[in-house]
Write an enzyme that holds these catalytic residues in place. Sequence first.
Site, PDB file in Angstrom:
ATOM      1  N   LYS A 162       0.883  -1.179   0.000  1.00 23.81           N
ATOM      2  CA  LYS A 162       0.000   0.000   0.000  1.00 23.81           C
ATOM      3  C   LYS A 162       0.908   1.212   0.000  1.00 23.81           C
ATOM      4  CE  LYS A 162      -4.247   1.683   0.337  1.00 23.81           C
ATOM      5  NZ  LYS A 162      -5.440   1.217  -0.359  1.00 23.81           N
ATOM      6  N   SER A 230      -1.530  -1.581  -4.121  1.00 21.46           N
ATOM      7  CA  SER A 230      -2.659  -0.676  -3.935  1.00 21.46           C
ATOM      8  C   SER A 230      -2.133   0.654  -3.419  1.00 21.46           C
ATOM      9  CB  SER A 230      -3.671  -1.258  -2.938  1.00 21.46           C
ATOM     10  OG  SER A 230      -4.286  -2.418  -3.444  1.00 21.46           O
ATOM     11  N   LYS A 328     -12.523  -4.788 -12.900  1.00 18.77           N
ATOM     12  CA  LYS A 328     -12.577  -5.440 -11.585  1.00 18.77           C
ATOM     13  C   LYS A 328     -13.795  -6.358 -11.491  1.00 18.77           C
ATOM     14  CE  LYS A 328     -11.895  -2.570  -8.322  1.00 18.77           C
ATOM     15  NZ  LYS A 328     -12.240  -1.515  -7.335  1.00 18.77           N
ATOM     16  N   SER A 347      -8.110  -6.796  -7.180  1.00 16.82           N
ATOM     17  CA  SER A 347      -7.782  -5.373  -7.130  1.00 16.82           C
ATOM     18  C   SER A 347      -7.377  -4.902  -8.516  1.00 16.82           C
ATOM     19  CB  SER A 347      -6.645  -5.152  -6.123  1.00 16.82           C
ATOM     20  OG  SER A 347      -6.244  -3.807  -6.092  1.00 16.82           O
ATOM     21  N   ALA A 350      -3.205  -2.640 -12.378  1.00 15.16           N
ATOM     22  CA  ALA A 350      -2.124  -3.624 -12.314  1.00 15.16           C
ATOM     23  C   ALA A 350      -0.965  -3.292 -13.245  1.00 15.16           C
ATOM     24  CB  ALA A 350      -2.664  -5.015 -12.634  1.00 15.16           C
ATOM     25  N   GLY A 354       2.219  -8.247 -13.461  1.00 16.83           N
ATOM     26  CA  GLY A 354       1.744  -9.213 -14.433  1.00 16.83           C
ATOM     27  C   GLY A 354       1.746  -8.631 -15.832  1.00 16.83           C
ATOM     28  N   GLY A 358      -3.425  -8.691 -18.167  1.00 14.01           N
ATOM     29  CA  GLY A 358      -3.614  -9.790 -17.224  1.00 14.01           C
ATOM     30  C   GLY A 358      -3.248  -9.346 -15.831  1.00 14.01           C
TER      31      GLY A 358
END
Length: 369
Positions: A162, A230, A328, A347, A350, A354, A358
């Site tokens: 975070k 996040s 999401k 979440s 991204a 990844g 994806g």
Amino acid sequence: MPEPIEVRKVPITHVSDASGLAELIDAGVMEADRVIAVVGKTEGNGGVNDYTRIIADRAFREVLVDRGTRTPEEVKQVPIVWSGGTDGVLSPHATVFATLPAGSVEPTDEPRLSVGFAMSEPILPEEIGRRGMIEKVAAAVRVGMERAGITDTADVHYVQTKTPLLTIHTIRDAKARGRDVWTENTHESMDLSNGATGLGVAVALGEIAMPADDAVLHDRSLYSSVASCSSGVELDQAQVVVVGNVRGVGGRYRIGHSVMRDAIDADGIWSAIRSAGLSLPERPHPSDLDGRLVNVFLKCEVSQDGVVRGRRNAMLDDSDVHWHRQIKAAVGGVTASVTGDPAAFVSVSAAHQGPDGGGPVAAIVDVGE
């Protein structure tokens, strides 16, 4: 040797509900003073002004103070990572990690779950999206590995972070000190913070070399396969939770990981569950999990070309509902169809976590005594 880990998933029945945590403690499943991390989903908008994360954070910390001996200041140091937004069928919940007393479980030479946490140095607003942030995150990941007793980066399967994002206040602060920021779009800074953090995780684990600043959000070939990042307004440091496997520690749980190659790659989720140690048939069904899956943790992202398996979608062009919420909900539906449980940690945002379109998947399973 680190202490063995107990991990449980509890529902959140309303925005300020921490009764699931209280019940675990009252039932003797775990001790309040031994809770070392919480990773959860709240039902807010998932954006810059998602107050549900703050409410949930307060509720869970109050339980740790009320039922333990740690002071509020000590409890404040426990990493509690909230991802806002339970779009579609996703259900609010929290996964709670706690240590068990040494000697309370039988040691084993088989890989078993271990968790380490760390806080980075404060991240300045002008560092968000740049090398300063990447370096500070990487340093914290290495500390988390050490605390988890993990010496081989291949044994790290999930790094939950975070980090701060940019707000009007912090942008003004940077300008007042004669500094510039990567973006003045506060919502974009969520993707920026997550992406730079993902690169920091990748650097720490040797997945990539230190990237140039201009690679952030631009070179999507650079990513971590285990990062789940996040961001929010409630902190000015990186909270880092490193989860992996260690031999000799004992316990019931094991973690594995894989990646989803695109938004509908259910096989990527099954691969993560297999990686964690569950034997599954060639074409598995949720019933094959037999209650042994504790939780799955996923990051997801809209493919930058607006295409999934040769079919175009309109998520990036939609001016009514931001793509964060759409992807999401889509990936949450795919995940729930695999696990049979809508209480999954899915979440968004991204970047550098990844492959493009994806995202990474981690799975924790109960392998028994």
